[in-house]
Scaffold this motif. Structure first.
Motif, PDB file in Angstrom:
ATOM      1  N   ARG A  73       0.853  -1.187   0.171  1.00 63.11           N
ATOM      2  CA  ARG A  73      -0.053  -0.046  -0.144  1.00 63.11           C
ATOM      3  C   ARG A  73       1.024   1.351  -0.045  1.00 63.11           C
ATOM      4  NH1 ARG A  73      -2.498   2.081   4.543  1.00 63.11           N
ATOM      5  NH2 ARG A  73      -2.074   0.479   5.681  1.00 63.11           N
ATOM      6  N   LEU A  74       1.857   1.146   0.671  1.00 61.01           N
ATOM      7  CA  LEU A  74       2.896   2.363   0.951  1.00 61.01           C
ATOM      8  C   LEU A  74       3.553   2.561  -0.391  1.00 61.01           C
ATOM      9  CD1 LEU A  74       4.361   2.222   4.448  1.00 61.01           C
ATOM     10  CD2 LEU A  74       2.980   3.926   3.645  1.00 61.01           C
ATOM     11  N   LEU A  75       3.831   1.236  -1.148  1.00 63.42           N
ATOM     12  CA  LEU A  75       4.699   1.569  -2.296  1.00 63.42           C
ATOM     13  C   LEU A  75       3.912   2.015  -3.375  1.00 63.42           C
ATOM     14  CD1 LEU A  75       7.087   0.748  -4.497  1.00 63.42           C
ATOM     15  CD2 LEU A  75       5.998  -1.543  -4.591  1.00 63.42           C
ATOM     16  N   LYS A  76       2.473   1.847  -3.434  1.00 68.71           N
ATOM     17  CA  LYS A  76       1.302   2.339  -4.438  1.00 68.71           C
ATOM     18  C   LYS A  76       1.549   3.906  -4.283  1.00 68.71           C
ATOM     19  CE  LYS A  76      -2.919   1.489  -6.422  1.00 68.71           C
ATOM     20  NZ  LYS A  76      -4.134   0.728  -6.040  1.00 68.71           N
ATOM     21  N   ILE A  77       1.400   4.245  -2.928  1.00 65.06           N
ATOM     22  CA  ILE A  77       1.065   5.693  -2.683  1.00 65.06           C
ATOM     23  C   ILE A  77       2.495   6.526  -3.139  1.00 65.06           C
ATOM     24  CG2 ILE A  77       1.298   7.444  -0.612  1.00 65.06           C
ATOM     25  CD1 ILE A  77      -0.620   5.296   0.919  1.00 65.06           C
ATOM     26  N   ALA A  82       5.506   9.689  -6.747  1.00 65.15           N
ATOM     27  CA  ALA A  82       6.699  10.345  -7.589  1.00 65.15           C
ATOM     28  C   ALA A  82       6.051  10.330  -8.904  1.00 65.15           C
ATOM     29  CB  ALA A  82       7.351   8.735  -7.714  1.00 65.15           C
ATOM     30  N   GLU A  83       5.025   9.802  -9.436  1.00 66.79           N
ATOM     31  CA  GLU A  83       4.601  10.207 -10.783  1.00 66.79           C
ATOM     32  C   GLU A  83       3.873  11.483 -10.729  1.00 66.79           C
ATOM     33  OE1 GLU A  83       1.032   8.250 -13.725  1.00 66.79           O
ATOM     34  OE2 GLU A  83       2.394   6.925 -12.522  1.00 66.79           O
ATOM     35  N   GLN A  84       3.299  12.013  -9.575  1.00 63.83           N
ATOM     36  CA  GLN A  84       2.674  13.209  -9.620  1.00 63.83           C
ATOM     37  C   GLN A  84       3.899  14.419  -9.683  1.00 63.83           C
ATOM     38  OE1 GLN A  84       0.484  14.001  -5.986  1.00 63.83           O
ATOM     39  NE2 GLN A  84      -1.349  14.840  -7.207  1.00 63.83           N
TER      40      GLN A  84
END
Length: 168
Positions: A73-77, A82-84
């Motif tokens: 879940r943290l990795l997805k966040i 990072a993408e943003q």
């Protein structure tokens, strides 16, 4: 009750058990009794297997699974952040580069490589940020937002192997 007037309790029970109605009821219940016996045997097998399980290892495994879930879940966040951040850094560059600049577009399927494309036109977006019309290496036009652009290249990026250019 009539049977009990003429017979003892044991005799009345035996007569009822020998009756046709009781035979039909027993016949109807036979598959269900067999299913119960099968399930009880399966339950016994499972209980025997459960005896061999080390409870402390099971608790450790459960904690590790919970930790893995939290880390995922943290990795997805972090990936979204990072993408943003990449999009925020890329936006001023996109606004400054001339049309005809090479970019890489985010693939529509995760397993595919980025798609090389050329910026053709800037159009008004649905919000405050513009969109770009791009001609991709697959011969299609795409209207993309900044988050769909992975990178800007001053020269043409290397072409991935494709059927259009026949390069290996």
């Amino acid at each position: 009750m009539n049977l009990l007037q003429r017979h003892t309790l044991a005799e009345a029970k035996e007569l009822v058990e020998r009756s046709f109605g009781q035979y039909l009821a027993t016949l109807h219940l036979t598959p269900q009794r067999q299913a119960i016996a099968t399930l009880e045997a399966e339950l016994k097998t499972i209980q025997q297997r459960l005896v061999t399980i080390d409870r402390s290892q099971l608790a450790t495994y459960q904690k590790l699974r919970e930790r893995l879930h939290q880390d995922q879940r943290l990795l997805k966040i972090f990936q979204q952040q990072a993408e943003q951040e990449r999009s925020y850094e890329l936006l001023p560059l996109l606004m400054a580069v001339p049309l005809g600049t090479w970019v890489h577009l985010k693939p529509t399927v995760a397993e595919q490589p980025p798609l090389p494309a050329v910026l053709c036109h800037q159009v008004a977006g649905s919000g405050q940020l513009p969109h770009w019309v791009c001609l991709a290496a697959d011969g299609r036009f795409y209207v993309v937002a900044v988050e769909h652009i992975l990178g800007i290249y001053p020269i043409a990026p290397p072409c991935p192997p494709c059927r259009h250019c026949q390069k290996p």
